[in-house]
Each structure stands twice: as structure tokens, then as C-alpha cells.
Design a protein around this motif. Sequence first.
Motif, short mmCIF file in Angstrom:
data_model
loop_
_atom_site.label_atom_id
_atom_site.label_comp_id
_atom_site.label_asym_id
_atom_site.label_seq_id
_atom_site.Cartn_x
_atom_site.Cartn_y
_atom_site.Cartn_z
N GLY A 137 54.15 42.10 45.32
CA GLY A 137 53.49 41.07 44.54
C GLY A 137 54.13 40.92 43.18
O GLY A 137 54.95 41.75 42.76
N PRO A 138 53.81 39.85 42.46
CA PRO A 138 54.39 39.65 41.12
C PRO A 138 53.91 40.71 40.13
O PRO A 138 52.81 41.23 40.25
N ARG A 139 54.77 41.02 39.17
CA ARG A 139 54.38 41.96 38.12
C ARG A 139 53.44 41.26 37.15
O ARG A 139 53.53 40.06 36.92
N VAL A 140 52.54 42.04 36.58
CA VAL A 140 51.53 41.49 35.67
C VAL A 140 51.66 42.16 34.31
O VAL A 140 51.80 43.38 34.22
N ILE A 141 51.61 41.34 33.26
CA ILE A 141 51.65 41.82 31.88
C ILE A 141 50.31 41.49 31.23
O ILE A 141 49.86 40.35 31.26
N VAL A 142 49.66 42.50 30.67
CA VAL A 142 48.42 42.28 29.92
C VAL A 142 48.78 42.20 28.44
O VAL A 142 49.42 43.10 27.89
N SER A 143 48.36 41.10 27.81
CA SER A 143 48.68 40.87 26.39
C SER A 143 47.41 40.79 25.56
O SER A 143 46.34 40.44 26.07
#
Length: 381
Positions: free
Chosen positions: A125-131
Motif C-alpha cells: 500500500g502507499p506510504r503515509v506521512i502524518v503532519s
Amino acid sequence: MQTHHRLSLIEQLQQLPDPRVRGRCEHDLVDVLMIALCCLLCGGEGFNDMADFGQAKRKWFRTFLRLRSGIPTHDTFNRVFAALKPEAFLDLFMAWTQTLRTSVSAEIVAVDGKALRRALDRGEGPRVIVSAWAASNSLVLGQVAVPDKTNEITAVPQLLRALELAGCIVTLDAMGCQKTIAKEIQEADADYVLALKGNQGQCHAEIKSYLDDAVARHSEKAPAKRNGVPLAYTETVEKDHGRLETRRYWQSGQLGWFAGKDDWAGLRSVGVVESVRQVGPAAPTVERRYYLSSLGVDVDKFARAVRGHWAIENSLHWVLDVQCGEDRSRARAGHAATNLATLRRLALNLLKQDQTKKRGIKGKQLNASWDHAYLLRLLAF
């Protein structure tokens, strides 16, 4: 919020540990990073853009970079960003950002995740960045990559611990509506406004039932109290391009009925927002959203926090995709995707902080691409 000593950006980058084998590198790490950053500030996106941009600006870059082996190739940019330790780069990013941040009373800090949709390997799955987005400062305060095979819940506490949040109001969507996260925010001397949905089944059902009943019996002419139910109220109306949206906010600090009150650290109020949207002659749509909050009853502050949360979508995520091409990026080797995400947010912070050009992000990127003096000003040289 404490004051931070401000180093120039190039001084910050020079302190970053080089992950490559010493003595076998043709290009200084700071040269690679500065060319890459300048490329993004001028509207470039990927490693090929960085190599081409460096070649086009070679003479100018020689005025402040060593370039002992000329301009790196696109493969060199790829290898460097894949090898760079994302934790070290993130620490640098956050230290630099704190020097730009100004103190704002009860600042809204919105925390949310965003998928890097094309930075994925087959079968993954796509990588996720929490900002974390500071609405008043228009700054990305920090970010953290969600570990593989997990979700945002695991990454949010890590990000919260790394930020300076004292006196802020932290907002999260339903994914972040967790008892452990509420506790983390309270321990950081901050308040929270957490969107509540079905992932907190019994809690959501109880609060929905209470607030729906209270709103049904609420009178706008006597918002303080009706039939024994204290309820604060305000509303806003927005008109834009044929769209009319009315938002109604209700907040209550009466929580004696709520069996789970003590499970949520610092819980002081619950609230509901009703959005009534009409576009042209179509029938209006109505949506209600429910919230848990450590704020006392101050419906205007509650409304500001709810509205402030959506700034992370409009002012950060949308800009990253449309203006910075994040959704188009296919960089995925090693740590390249995470490090490029950090670099984009660093570039965006620099663009948003500049007040000398009364233009949007794309206009500032165009100005930077043809005006070396303006580009240097963005870099705070």
C-alpha cells in the motif's frame, strides 16, 4: 514556547550526518541538499528536475557551494535521498521550523495523515506521512512516517512527543480519537478537539444521542439553557461561487450523564457541528459531526478549532499535491519517499513565510525560478 537560536539553513544542513562512505563521495552532502531544495522552491519535483536545474544554475550555485565534482546526476540525488537517515533529517527540519514559528495564544495545531499515492512497491500500500500544521503560523511543524503494516494511530503519539505544544489546541480527525492520544496531548500541556465517529462505537452513540436531543430542544433566542440542558451556540455563514454554507456549533460542558468521561484525560466538553450546504438550485445537504474536547465551554473557541483543522487539507495537503506534485512522485527506494516529503514541507514553509511577494505558492515558485535575489531571500541568506 521557548526561543530557539537561528542558524542559517545552509549551516543547519552542514550539521546533518552524511550516511555515505567517507572518502568515496564525489559531491558534498550540503551541495546535493541545497540544489534539491532550490529546485523545489522553483517548482521542480523529482530527481531528474534537480539534476537539470543544477546544470542550468551551475554558475550561480558556484557562488556559494563547492561543487567539487560539478552537478550531481539524477541517480546521485536518488541514492543520497534513499540513504539519508530520515530521523536525522526530520530533527533538522523541526529545529529549523521552530526558529520560524512565532508564539500564538491557543494556536490550532491540526494533525492528519496523507498518503504518498505513487511511492509504493508492487503488492504494498502507499506510504503515509502524518503532519502537524500550525494554522496561525502557516507552518508544517513536523511529520513522521507511519511504520509499515500499521496505521496513523501508532505514528501520532511519536509526533506529538516531538513537538512543542504547550498552550496549543490540537485537533485530529476520527482516526486520532483515541484515549491514549488525548492523554499525550494533556501531558504536553495542550488542549484537544477530537472528531468522534463510529470507531468509538458506544461513546459515539451516547454523545450523538445526548447532543441531538439537546439541539432539538435548544432555542437560539435563549442559548444558555433550555429545559435544563446547558448549551452554547454560534453559527457562521459563507457564500462563495454559488455555494451557500451555514455551520451551526453547539457545545456543552454538562458531562455527568457520560459513563466514559473519566476514560478521556481532561475531558471538559462535547460538541456538535451541523453543516448545511446548498449549491445552486439543488436541495441542501445536511451533515452533523460530533467532538470530544478538553476545552471549557467557549463555543467561539470550539468553532475556531473545528474550522482550523480543515486548514491542513486546504493549506497543506492540497498544496503539496497540486503545487508540489507530491501525488505524482514515484520515489520509493530506501528512505527517498520520506526524505523528499520532508524536503517538500521545508520548501513549503519557506514559501509560506515569505511576505515580500503578495502571490500564491505557484507565483512565488515562478519568481524564485527567475530571480536569484528572491531565491536567496527565501533561503534567508
